[in-house]
Motif scaffolding. Structure first.
Motif, PDB file in Angstrom:
ATOM      1  N   MET A   1      -5.068  -8.442  -1.309  1.00  0.00           N
ATOM      2  CA  MET A   1      -5.258  -7.161  -0.630  1.00  0.00           C
ATOM      3  C   MET A   1      -5.251  -6.038  -1.672  1.00  0.00           C
ATOM      4  SD  MET A   1      -2.994  -5.472   2.444  1.00  0.00           S
ATOM      5  CE  MET A   1      -3.462  -6.771   3.574  1.00  0.00           C
ATOM      6  N   GLU A   2      -6.165  -5.102  -1.513  1.00  0.00           N
ATOM      7  CA  GLU A   2      -6.270  -3.993  -2.448  1.00  0.00           C
ATOM      8  C   GLU A   2      -6.071  -2.660  -1.732  1.00  0.00           C
ATOM      9  OE1 GLU A   2      -6.563  -3.990  -5.729  1.00  0.00           O
ATOM     10  OE2 GLU A   2      -6.473  -6.184  -5.742  1.00  0.00           O
ATOM     11  N   ILE A   3      -5.616  -1.676  -2.484  1.00  0.00           N
ATOM     12  CA  ILE A   3      -5.480  -0.310  -1.980  1.00  0.00           C
ATOM     13  C   ILE A   3      -6.313   0.585  -2.887  1.00  0.00           C
ATOM     14  CG2 ILE A   3      -3.898   1.594  -1.516  1.00  0.00           C
ATOM     15  CD1 ILE A   3      -1.668  -0.414  -1.170  1.00  0.00           C
ATOM     16  N   SER A   4      -7.245   1.328  -2.306  1.00  0.00           N
ATOM     17  CA  SER A   4      -8.077   2.219  -3.108  1.00  0.00           C
ATOM     18  C   SER A   4      -7.268   3.413  -3.595  1.00  0.00           C
ATOM     19  CB  SER A   4      -9.272   2.721  -2.289  1.00  0.00           C
ATOM     20  OG  SER A   4      -8.831   3.592  -1.257  1.00  0.00           O
ATOM     21  N   ASP A   5      -7.785   4.135  -4.568  1.00  0.00           N
ATOM     22  CA  ASP A   5      -7.091   5.310  -5.100  1.00  0.00           C
ATOM     23  C   ASP A   5      -6.868   6.349  -4.019  1.00  0.00           C
ATOM     24  OD1 ASP A   5      -7.078   4.124  -7.563  1.00  0.00           O
ATOM     25  OD2 ASP A   5      -8.743   5.294  -8.382  1.00  0.00           O
ATOM     26  N   SER A   6      -7.864   6.541  -3.160  1.00  0.00           N
ATOM     27  CA  SER A   6      -7.723   7.538  -2.087  1.00  0.00           C
ATOM     28  C   SER A   6      -6.690   7.093  -1.056  1.00  0.00           C
ATOM     29  CB  SER A   6      -9.079   7.777  -1.406  1.00  0.00           C
ATOM     30  OG  SER A   6      -9.569   6.588  -0.814  1.00  0.00           O
ATOM     31  N   GLU A   7      -6.648   5.795  -0.742  1.00  0.00           N
ATOM     32  CA  GLU A   7      -5.650   5.282   0.201  1.00  0.00           C
ATOM     33  C   GLU A   7      -4.251   5.405  -0.392  1.00  0.00           C
ATOM     34  OE1 GLU A   7      -8.113   1.808   2.639  1.00  0.00           O
ATOM     35  OE2 GLU A   7      -7.260   1.360   0.663  1.00  0.00           O
ATOM     36  N   PHE A   8      -4.145   5.091  -1.677  1.00  0.00           N
ATOM     37  CA  PHE A   8      -2.858   5.218  -2.372  1.00  0.00           C
ATOM     38  C   PHE A   8      -2.343   6.654  -2.276  1.00  0.00           C
ATOM     39  CE2 PHE A   8      -0.403   6.233  -6.168  1.00  0.00           C
ATOM     40  CZ  PHE A   8       0.519   5.203  -6.221  1.00  0.00           C
ATOM     41  N   SER A   9      -3.188   7.608  -2.585  1.00  0.00           N
ATOM     42  CA  SER A   9      -2.799   9.026  -2.540  1.00  0.00           C
ATOM     43  C   SER A   9      -2.415   9.441  -1.131  1.00  0.00           C
ATOM     44  CB  SER A   9      -3.952   9.901  -3.052  1.00  0.00           C
ATOM     45  OG  SER A   9      -4.250   9.609  -4.395  1.00  0.00           O
ATOM     46  N   GLN A  10      -3.151   8.935  -0.141  1.00  0.00           N
ATOM     47  CA  GLN A  10      -2.860   9.295   1.244  1.00  0.00           C
ATOM     48  C   GLN A  10      -1.509   8.749   1.703  1.00  0.00           C
ATOM     49  OE1 GLN A  10      -4.735  11.379   3.049  1.00  0.00           O
ATOM     50  NE2 GLN A  10      -3.163  11.318   4.636  1.00  0.00           N
ATOM     51  N   ILE A  11      -1.166   7.545   1.280  1.00  0.00           N
ATOM     52  CA  ILE A  11       0.131   6.962   1.643  1.00  0.00           C
ATOM     53  C   ILE A  11       1.271   7.797   1.050  1.00  0.00           C
ATOM     54  CG2 ILE A  11       1.659   4.966   1.363  1.00  0.00           C
ATOM     55  CD1 ILE A  11      -0.892   3.210   1.348  1.00  0.00           C
ATOM     56  N   ARG A  33       1.868  -1.828  -6.641  1.00  0.00           N
ATOM     57  CA  ARG A  33       2.247  -3.232  -6.434  1.00  0.00           C
ATOM     58  C   ARG A  33       3.185  -3.374  -5.230  1.00  0.00           C
ATOM     59  NH1 ARG A  33       3.694  -3.993 -11.204  1.00  0.00           N
ATOM     60  NH2 ARG A  33       5.933  -3.632 -10.994  1.00  0.00           N
ATOM     61  N   ARG A  34       4.116  -2.443  -5.087  1.00  0.00           N
ATOM     62  CA  ARG A  34       5.067  -2.537  -3.973  1.00  0.00           C
ATOM     63  C   ARG A  34       4.404  -2.214  -2.633  1.00  0.00           C
ATOM     64  NH1 ARG A  34      11.116  -1.062  -6.122  1.00  0.00           N
ATOM     65  NH2 ARG A  34      10.934  -2.235  -8.069  1.00  0.00           N
ATOM     66  N   LEU A  35       3.465  -1.274  -2.642  1.00  0.00           N
ATOM     67  CA  LEU A  35       2.758  -0.945  -1.402  1.00  0.00           C
ATOM     68  C   LEU A  35       1.893  -2.115  -0.943  1.00  0.00           C
ATOM     69  CD1 LEU A  35       1.736   2.770  -2.046  1.00  0.00           C
ATOM     70  CD2 LEU A  35       3.426   1.943  -0.401  1.00  0.00           C
ATOM     71  N   VAL A  36       1.249  -2.790  -1.875  1.00  0.00           N
ATOM     72  CA  VAL A  36       0.461  -3.977  -1.530  1.00  0.00           C
ATOM     73  C   VAL A  36       1.360  -5.043  -0.909  1.00  0.00           C
ATOM     74  CG1 VAL A  36      -0.828  -5.922  -2.483  1.00  0.00           C
ATOM     75  CG2 VAL A  36      -1.367  -3.593  -3.223  1.00  0.00           C
ATOM     76  N   LYS A  37       2.532  -5.239  -1.476  1.00  0.00           N
ATOM     77  CA  LYS A  37       3.469  -6.230  -0.934  1.00  0.00           C
ATOM     78  C   LYS A  37       3.910  -5.849   0.478  1.00  0.00           C
ATOM     79  CE  LYS A  37       7.651  -8.891  -1.984  1.00  0.00           C
ATOM     80  NZ  LYS A  37       8.102  -8.894  -0.591  1.00  0.00           N
ATOM     81  N   GLU A  48      -3.047   1.181   9.679  1.00  0.00           N
ATOM     82  CA  GLU A  48      -1.880   0.981  10.546  1.00  0.00           C
ATOM     83  C   GLU A  48      -0.593   1.413   9.847  1.00  0.00           C
ATOM     84  OE1 GLU A  48       0.450  -2.492  13.109  1.00  0.00           O
ATOM     85  OE2 GLU A  48      -1.604  -2.841  12.398  1.00  0.00           O
ATOM     86  N   LEU A  49      -0.510   1.153   8.544  1.00  0.00           N
ATOM     87  CA  LEU A  49       0.656   1.624   7.791  1.00  0.00           C
ATOM     88  C   LEU A  49       0.778   3.139   7.901  1.00  0.00           C
ATOM     89  CD1 LEU A  49       2.942   0.983   5.639  1.00  0.00           C
ATOM     90  CD2 LEU A  49       1.245   1.627   3.934  1.00  0.00           C
ATOM     91  N   LEU A  50      -0.324   3.845   7.715  1.00  0.00           N
ATOM     92  CA  LEU A  50      -0.310   5.310   7.790  1.00  0.00           C
ATOM     93  C   LEU A  50       0.086   5.776   9.192  1.00  0.00           C
ATOM     94  CD1 LEU A  50      -3.540   6.093   5.749  1.00  0.00           C
ATOM     95  CD2 LEU A  50      -1.201   6.751   5.135  1.00  0.00           C
ATOM     96  N   PHE A  51      -0.463   5.146  10.209  1.00  0.00           N
ATOM     97  CA  PHE A  51      -0.147   5.527  11.590  1.00  0.00           C
ATOM     98  C   PHE A  51       1.335   5.328  11.885  1.00  0.00           C
ATOM     99  CE2 PHE A  51       0.434   4.321  16.059  1.00  0.00           C
ATOM    100  CZ  PHE A  51      -0.024   5.484  16.682  1.00  0.00           C
ATOM    101  N   ARG A  52       1.879   4.208  11.464  1.00  0.00           N
ATOM    102  CA  ARG A  52       3.288   3.916  11.761  1.00  0.00           C
ATOM    103  C   ARG A  52       4.236   4.796  10.945  1.00  0.00           C
ATOM    104  NH1 ARG A  52       4.548  -2.393  12.116  1.00  0.00           N
ATOM    105  NH2 ARG A  52       6.474  -1.475  12.943  1.00  0.00           N
ATOM    106  N   VAL A  53       3.853   5.103   9.718  1.00  0.00           N
ATOM    107  CA  VAL A  53       4.660   6.029   8.920  1.00  0.00           C
ATOM    108  C   VAL A  53       4.721   7.403   9.591  1.00  0.00           C
ATOM    109  CG1 VAL A  53       4.662   7.373   6.767  1.00  0.00           C
ATOM    110  CG2 VAL A  53       4.399   4.886   6.697  1.00  0.00           C
ATOM    111  N   LYS A  66      11.852  -0.624   1.030  1.00  0.00           N
ATOM    112  CA  LYS A  66      11.088  -1.656   0.331  1.00  0.00           C
ATOM    113  C   LYS A  66      10.514  -1.135  -0.985  1.00  0.00           C
ATOM    114  CE  LYS A  66       9.777  -4.677   4.190  1.00  0.00           C
ATOM    115  NZ  LYS A  66      10.210  -5.939   3.557  1.00  0.00           N
ATOM    116  N   ILE A  67      10.166   0.134  -1.014  1.00  0.00           N
ATOM    117  CA  ILE A  67       9.649   0.735  -2.242  1.00  0.00           C
ATOM    118  C   ILE A  67      10.744   0.829  -3.290  1.00  0.00           C
ATOM    119  CG2 ILE A  67       8.816   2.901  -3.268  1.00  0.00           C
ATOM    120  CD1 ILE A  67       7.187   3.356  -0.713  1.00  0.00           C
TER     121      ILE A  67
END
Length: 284
Positions: A1-11, A33-37, A48-53, A66-67
């Motif tokens: 599973m990958e997280i794009s730069d824009s998704e990373f910044s948004q999280i 690495r921790r966000l992917v996990k 869904e992660l963004l919505f639940r956060v 977890k982070i």
């Protein structure tokens, strides 16, 4: 599973908007690495992660825990603890009171290592031990002082390397060496810190990013080991400043074996082996 730069910044942005936690200065590689996990553990996409956060405060706290989880062990890097006994503790051994802060204590093994060492040196009674971490789950484990036996067998090897040389009776068995401080039960897979030791430290939640000193104490020794490795330069400098403000003159900051002070803060500390001694801020 990958997280794009824009998704990373948004999280990171969303977590900061919905809480007091700012991970903008964390090491991007480590945080990524921790966000992917986290996504893999929950089997959810970034959306869904963004919505639940945004909508579930308990879930947000779980993500933060977890982070921020860090690994630790009893008497980690025995050579550091031997240096502690020979070069660090003697600096303040004659103080009427000794104040020590474990910043980023995780699940507490380092805290109890310090307590055991001070007990062996006859200094525990006059020492105040404080410990803090952002991760509340880790703090609860630290307060209980119960650890997995089979997972942590190297604890006992480390323990022996550091503590056995301090004992006059070299004929003591390993069991006799541990029994003063630990209850070990291989059948239930537990290493349990003895109750008398559990009463010594004061634990508190603390955010190295946003909080100042919380104990209203000036410290002779601050340990912040294997924490700043997860931070970028800006956040590392915040930690160095926090330590400087909370140390007594000539107080000592101990970092991890592979961590170091750099840049402008080199002028505020003098390095001695594994540790840094606070000096008066130079006149500019």
């Amino acid at each position: 599973m990958e997280i794009s730069d824009s998704e990373f910044s948004q999280i990171v942005k969303t977590i900061h908007e919905k809480s007091a936690y700012d991970f903008g200065d964390y090491s991007e590689k480590s945080l990524h690495r921790r966000l992917v996990k986290i996504l893999m553990d929950f089997r959810i996409p970034v959306s869904e992660l963004l919505f639940r956060v945004k909508t579930e405060p308990d879930f947000l706290e779980t993500v933060v825990r977890k982070i921020t989880v860090n690994t630790t062990e009893m008497f980690r890097d025995p050579s550091v603890w031997i240096d502690m006994q020979r070069s660090i503790i003697p600096v303040f051994a004659n103080n009427d009171v000794i104040n020590i802060w474990h910043a980023g204590c995780s699940t507490g093994q380092e805290v109890y290592s310090m307590i055991i060492l001070l007990s062996e040196l006859g200094l525990l009674e006059k020492t105040n031990i404080y410990a803090s971490d952002l991760n509340t789950d880790a703090l609860e484990k630290a307060k209980k002082g119960v650890y997995k036996y089979r997972f942590n067998l190297n604890y006992l090897d480390n323990f022996e390397k550091v503590i056995r040389p301090l004992r006059n009776n070299q004929s003591l068995t390993n069991k006799e060496l541990y029994d003063r401080y630990l209850e070990i039960d291989s059948l239930t897979d537990t290493i349990r810190i003895k109750p008398a030791l559990l009463k010594k430290p004061v634990f508190a939640k603390h955010d190295l990013v946003n909080d100042k000193g919380i104990f209203d104490v000036r410290f002779d020794l601050i340990l912040c080991r294997n924490v700043i490795i997860y931070f970028n330069i800006n956040l590392q400098n915040k930690v160095f400043e926090l330590a400087y403000e909370n140390l007594v003159e000539n107080g000592i900051l101990l970092l991890g074996a592979h961590e170091s002070i750099h840049g402008e803060f080199l002028a505020k500390y003098v390095k001695h082996g594994y540790h840094y001694r606070k000096i008066k801020e130079p006149i500019r």
